[in-house]
Design an enzyme around this catalytic site. Structure first.
Site, mmCIF file in Angstrom:
data_model
loop_
_atom_site.group_PDB
_atom_site.id
_atom_site.type_symbol
_atom_site.label_atom_id
_atom_site.label_comp_id
_atom_site.label_asym_id
_atom_site.label_seq_id
_atom_site.Cartn_x
_atom_site.Cartn_y
_atom_site.Cartn_z
ATOM 1 N N ALA A 65 3.140 -4.085 -1.404
ATOM 2 C CA ALA A 65 4.228 -3.922 -0.765
ATOM 3 C C ALA A 65 4.269 -5.178 0.234
ATOM 4 O O ALA A 65 3.069 -5.480 0.927
ATOM 5 C CB ALA A 65 4.558 -2.697 0.111
ATOM 6 N N GLY A 110 2.024 -0.768 -3.961
ATOM 7 C CA GLY A 110 3.168 -0.493 -4.481
ATOM 8 C C GLY A 110 3.111 -1.016 -5.937
ATOM 9 O O GLY A 110 3.835 -0.663 -6.945
ATOM 10 N N GLU A 113 1.519 1.522 -8.162
ATOM 11 C CA GLU A 113 2.719 2.716 -8.041
ATOM 12 C C GLU A 113 3.785 2.092 -8.882
ATOM 13 O O GLU A 113 4.259 3.271 -9.990
ATOM 14 C CB GLU A 113 3.217 2.915 -6.893
ATOM 15 C CG GLU A 113 2.305 3.609 -5.792
ATOM 16 C CD GLU A 113 2.934 3.871 -4.413
ATOM 17 O OE1 GLU A 113 2.593 4.948 -3.951
ATOM 18 O OE2 GLU A 113 3.369 2.855 -3.823
ATOM 19 N N GLU A 133 -3.436 1.625 0.669
ATOM 20 C CA GLU A 133 -2.739 1.868 1.844
ATOM 21 C C GLU A 133 -3.689 2.723 2.973
ATOM 22 O O GLU A 133 -3.104 2.691 4.147
ATOM 23 C CB GLU A 133 -1.623 2.905 1.388
ATOM 24 C CG GLU A 133 -0.484 2.128 0.784
ATOM 25 C CD GLU A 133 -0.797 2.383 -1.011
ATOM 26 O OE1 GLU A 133 0.205 1.733 -1.527
ATOM 27 O OE2 GLU A 133 -1.796 2.501 -1.262
#
Length: 259
Positions: A65, A110, A113, A133
């Site tokens: 991210a 991300g 993910e 994270e």
């Protein structure tokens, strides 16, 4: 289809979504998720598209991210926001046709993910995957804590989430996180070959099979079996079922029409 952060190309019924922020290693921000959500809805409703490949190109899938965009956010802003990452990845996961992630280089946070939202993952042997994270004082918030345990089991998922460590493509294959590992120069060819194989099957049966798996994972076994039977029964009302069984009995390739 023109987007700010992704490229979409359709060829021979195969749609390819390419993340297009090379200057920041394809970091995922709100605009990326907005573009992905729109592409998922558009491709999902396009009958000419039979399968979807998502990639970051031949250098990096997505390095995570955009932390710069998140760093100043407050708990209230996060909790009351529209959850763009979850929305986009849910839409990608539920496209009613096969979705293949072709992973080269980093697929972190991300990015990992995003790969988890695909049906199948093919990794180049230089890929590194992880959910780091925890090292930022947060947890995976784009579905990682939910999709990863369902894919590889809770013990291995917790190890990756709690440590935040990266793993190699070979280790990802060993634990079932990716389906196949190939050399970087074979990655897209292998993904395209798999997409073409899936696309040659009956589109309605594919959509029903995907729904049976995805919805069944949210149910207990008894409810899942009931839902599977419902999907199975409905397919006997399709032209593709008639053609598929007729072709089998006539010992010839089936010519599915997606009806």
């Amino acid at each position: 289809m023109a987007y700010e952060t992704i490229l979409v190309n359709i060829e021979e019924g195969i749609a390819t979504i390419t993340l297009n922020r090379p200057e920041v290693l394809n970091a995922l921000n709100s605009q990326v998720f907005e573009d992905l959500a729109d592409a998922a809805q558009t491709l999902g409703s396009d009958d000419s598209v039979r399968a979807v490949i998502i990639t970051g190109g031949n250098k990096v899938f997505a390095a995570g991210a955009d932390i710069g965009q998140m760093a100043s956010a407050t708990a209230v802003e996060i909790s009351t926001g529209d959850r763009p990452s979850q929305r986009a990845l849910n839409l990608l996961e539920n496209i009613p046709k096969p979705v293949i992630a072709a992973i080269c280089g980093y697929a972190l946070g991300g990015g990992c993910e995003l790969a988890l939202a695909a049906d199948v993952r093919i990794a180049a042997d230089n890929a590194q995957l992880g959910l780091p994270e925890i090292k930022l004082g947060i947890l995976p918030g784009g579905g990682g804590t939910q999709r990863l345990p369902r894919l590889i089991g809770s013990g291995r998922a917790k190890e990756l989430i709690f440590s935040g460590d990266f793993i190699s493509a070979q280790e990802a294959w060993r634990i079932g996180l990716v389906n196949k590992v190939v050399s970087p120069d074979q990655l897209f060819e292998e993904a395209y070959k798999m997409a073409k194989r899936f696309a040659s099957r009956g589109a309605v049966a594919l959509a029903m099979a995907k729904s049976a798996v995805n919805e069944g994972l949210r149910m207990d076994l008894e409810a899942g079996l009931e839902y599977e039977h419902k999907c199975f029964s409905l397919l006997f009302a399709t032209e593709d079922q008639k053609e598929g069984m007729k072709a089998f009995l006539e010992k010839r390739p089936a010519k599915f029409q997606g009806k």
